[in-house]
Design a protein around this motif. Structure first.
Motif, short mmCIF file in Angstrom:
data_model
loop_
_atom_site.label_atom_id
_atom_site.label_comp_id
_atom_site.label_asym_id
_atom_site.label_seq_id
_atom_site.Cartn_x
_atom_site.Cartn_y
_atom_site.Cartn_z
N GLN A 45 54.41 -85.72 4.52
CA GLN A 45 54.53 -85.10 5.85
C GLN A 45 54.88 -83.62 5.74
OE1 GLN A 45 53.70 -86.60 8.75
NE2 GLN A 45 53.94 -84.58 9.63
N LEU A 46 55.82 -83.28 4.86
CA LEU A 46 56.16 -81.87 4.68
C LEU A 46 54.97 -81.10 4.12
CD1 LEU A 46 59.26 -82.75 4.95
CD2 LEU A 46 59.61 -80.76 3.51
N GLY A 47 54.27 -81.70 3.19
CA GLY A 47 53.10 -81.05 2.62
C GLY A 47 52.04 -80.78 3.68
N ARG A 48 51.82 -81.76 4.55
CA ARG A 48 50.82 -81.58 5.61
C ARG A 48 51.23 -80.46 6.57
NH1 ARG A 48 47.21 -86.00 6.46
NH2 ARG A 48 47.57 -87.65 4.94
N SER A 49 52.49 -80.42 6.92
CA SER A 49 52.97 -79.36 7.82
C SER A 49 52.82 -77.99 7.16
CB SER A 49 54.44 -79.57 8.18
OG SER A 49 54.62 -80.77 8.86
N ALA A 50 53.21 -77.91 5.90
CA ALA A 50 53.14 -76.64 5.18
C ALA A 50 51.69 -76.18 5.03
CB ALA A 50 53.81 -76.76 3.81
N LEU A 51 50.79 -77.10 4.72
CA LEU A 51 49.37 -76.76 4.56
C LEU A 51 48.74 -76.33 5.88
CD1 LEU A 51 47.82 -79.50 2.26
CD2 LEU A 51 47.90 -77.04 1.85
N SER A 52 49.22 -76.89 6.96
CA SER A 52 48.64 -76.62 8.27
C SER A 52 48.81 -75.17 8.69
CB SER A 52 49.28 -77.55 9.32
OG SER A 52 48.74 -77.31 10.58
N ILE A 53 49.87 -74.53 8.25
CA ILE A 53 50.14 -73.15 8.71
C ILE A 53 49.05 -72.18 8.21
CG2 ILE A 53 51.80 -71.25 8.81
CD1 ILE A 53 54.00 -73.48 8.32
N PRO A 54 48.89 -72.01 6.88
CA PRO A 54 47.84 -71.07 6.45
C PRO A 54 46.43 -71.56 6.79
CG PRO A 54 48.75 -72.21 4.54
CD PRO A 54 49.60 -72.57 5.74
N SER A 55 46.23 -72.87 6.83
CA SER A 55 44.90 -73.41 7.14
C SER A 55 44.48 -73.06 8.56
CB SER A 55 44.89 -74.92 6.96
OG SER A 55 45.16 -75.27 5.62
N SER A 72 52.50 -67.58 4.27
CA SER A 72 52.48 -69.00 4.61
C SER A 72 51.82 -69.82 3.50
CB SER A 72 51.79 -69.25 5.95
OG SER A 72 50.44 -68.86 5.93
N LYS A 73 50.82 -69.26 2.86
CA LYS A 73 50.20 -69.92 1.71
C LYS A 73 51.21 -70.05 0.57
CE LYS A 73 48.20 -67.67 -1.20
NZ LYS A 73 48.78 -67.28 -2.51
N SER A 74 51.96 -69.00 0.34
CA SER A 74 52.99 -69.02 -0.70
C SER A 74 54.06 -70.06 -0.40
CB SER A 74 53.62 -67.63 -0.83
OG SER A 74 54.66 -67.64 -1.77
N LEU A 75 54.46 -70.15 0.86
CA LEU A 75 55.45 -71.15 1.25
C LEU A 75 54.91 -72.56 1.02
CD1 LEU A 75 58.18 -71.95 2.44
CD2 LEU A 75 57.14 -71.74 4.73
N ALA A 76 53.65 -72.79 1.35
CA ALA A 76 53.05 -74.11 1.13
C ALA A 76 53.08 -74.47 -0.36
CB ALA A 76 51.62 -74.15 1.66
N VAL A 77 52.75 -73.52 -1.20
CA VAL A 77 52.79 -73.75 -2.65
C VAL A 77 54.23 -74.08 -3.09
CG1 VAL A 77 52.51 -72.65 -4.92
CG2 VAL A 77 50.74 -72.37 -3.16
N GLN A 78 55.19 -73.30 -2.60
CA GLN A 78 56.59 -73.54 -2.95
C GLN A 78 57.05 -74.93 -2.52
OE1 GLN A 78 59.30 -70.37 -1.66
NE2 GLN A 78 57.56 -68.97 -1.73
N VAL A 79 56.66 -75.34 -1.31
CA VAL A 79 57.06 -76.65 -0.80
C VAL A 79 56.47 -77.76 -1.68
CG1 VAL A 79 56.77 -78.27 1.12
CG2 VAL A 79 57.51 -75.92 1.57
N PHE A 80 55.19 -77.65 -2.00
CA PHE A 80 54.56 -78.66 -2.85
C PHE A 80 55.23 -78.74 -4.21
CE2 PHE A 80 51.22 -79.03 0.23
CZ PHE A 80 50.72 -80.31 0.03
N LEU A 81 55.46 -77.59 -4.83
CA LEU A 81 56.10 -77.58 -6.15
C LEU A 81 57.55 -78.03 -6.07
CD1 LEU A 81 54.63 -74.27 -7.63
CD2 LEU A 81 53.94 -76.63 -8.15
N GLY A 82 58.24 -77.61 -5.03
CA GLY A 82 59.66 -77.94 -4.88
C GLY A 82 59.93 -79.40 -4.58
N CYS A 109 54.61 -74.49 12.04
CA CYS A 109 55.77 -73.78 11.47
C CYS A 109 57.06 -74.41 11.99
CB CYS A 109 55.67 -72.32 11.88
SG CYS A 109 56.27 -71.17 10.68
N ALA A 110 57.11 -74.69 13.27
CA ALA A 110 58.28 -75.33 13.87
C ALA A 110 58.45 -76.75 13.35
CB ALA A 110 58.17 -75.33 15.38
N GLU A 111 57.32 -77.45 13.18
CA GLU A 111 57.36 -78.81 12.64
C GLU A 111 57.93 -78.80 11.22
OE1 GLU A 111 54.29 -82.49 11.64
OE2 GLU A 111 53.50 -80.62 12.41
N LEU A 112 57.43 -77.88 10.38
CA LEU A 112 57.93 -77.78 9.01
C LEU A 112 59.41 -77.43 9.01
CD1 LEU A 112 57.54 -77.73 5.96
CD2 LEU A 112 56.75 -75.35 6.17
#
Length: 113
Positions: free
Chosen positions: A34-44, A12-22, A69-72
Motif C-alpha cells: 500500500q505504501l509503495g502504491r501511494s509513493a508510486l502514484s505521486i510521480p506517475s 517525488s520519484k526519489s521519495l518513491a525509490v527511498q520508500v521502496f528501498l526503506g 501525497c496525503a495518502e502516503l
C-alpha cells in the motif's frame, strides 16, 4: 513542459525509490504494498498529467498526485506509530510529502492561473 525536468517530479520519484528501498525488510506485505502504491502514484500522476493536452487535464492529474501525497503521509505516520518505520525516517519522509504537496499546489496554481 517536460515532466522529467520538474523538481516536484524528480523529488517525488526519489521519495518513491527511498520508500521502496526503506521498506524492503517490512514483513507486512499488505502494508508495504500500500505504501509503495501511494509513493508510486505521486510521480506517475505528475508524469501523466503533464503529458495531457489541456490545462484542465494537467491539473486533474496533479490533484490526484497531491491526494496520493496525503495518502502516503497518512500511511507513513501510522507506520511510524506502529513501529514499522523508524521515527527519524518517517519524520524525513513526512516532511518531504508536505513539501511535495506545497510544490504541487504551486504548479496547479501556475497552470490554472
Amino acid at each position: 513542459m517536460d515532466f522529467e525536468k520538474l523538481e516536484v517530479w524528480q523529488r517525488s520519484k526519489s521519495l518513491a525509490v527511498q520508500v521502496f528501498l526503506g521498506l524492503q525488510g517490512c514483513r507486512d506485505f499488505g502494508f508495504r504494498d500500500q505504501l509503495g502504491r501511494s509513493a508510486l502514484s505521486i510521480p506517475s500522476n505528475i508524469a501523466e498529467g503533464m503529458e495531457r493536452g489541456s490545462d484542465r487535464e494537467k491539473c486533474h492529474y496533479l490533484r490526484i498526485a497531491k491526494g496520493s501525497c496525503a495518502e502516503l503521509r497518512t500511511q507513513l505516520i501510522i507506520g511510524s506509530e506502529i513501529g514499522y518505520i523508524p521515527d527519524a525516517l518517517a519524520t524525513q519522509w513526512v516532511s518531504e510529502t508536505r513539501e511535495l504537496s506545497r510544490m504541487l499546489s504551486g504548479l496547479i496554481n501556475r497552470i490554472s492561473g
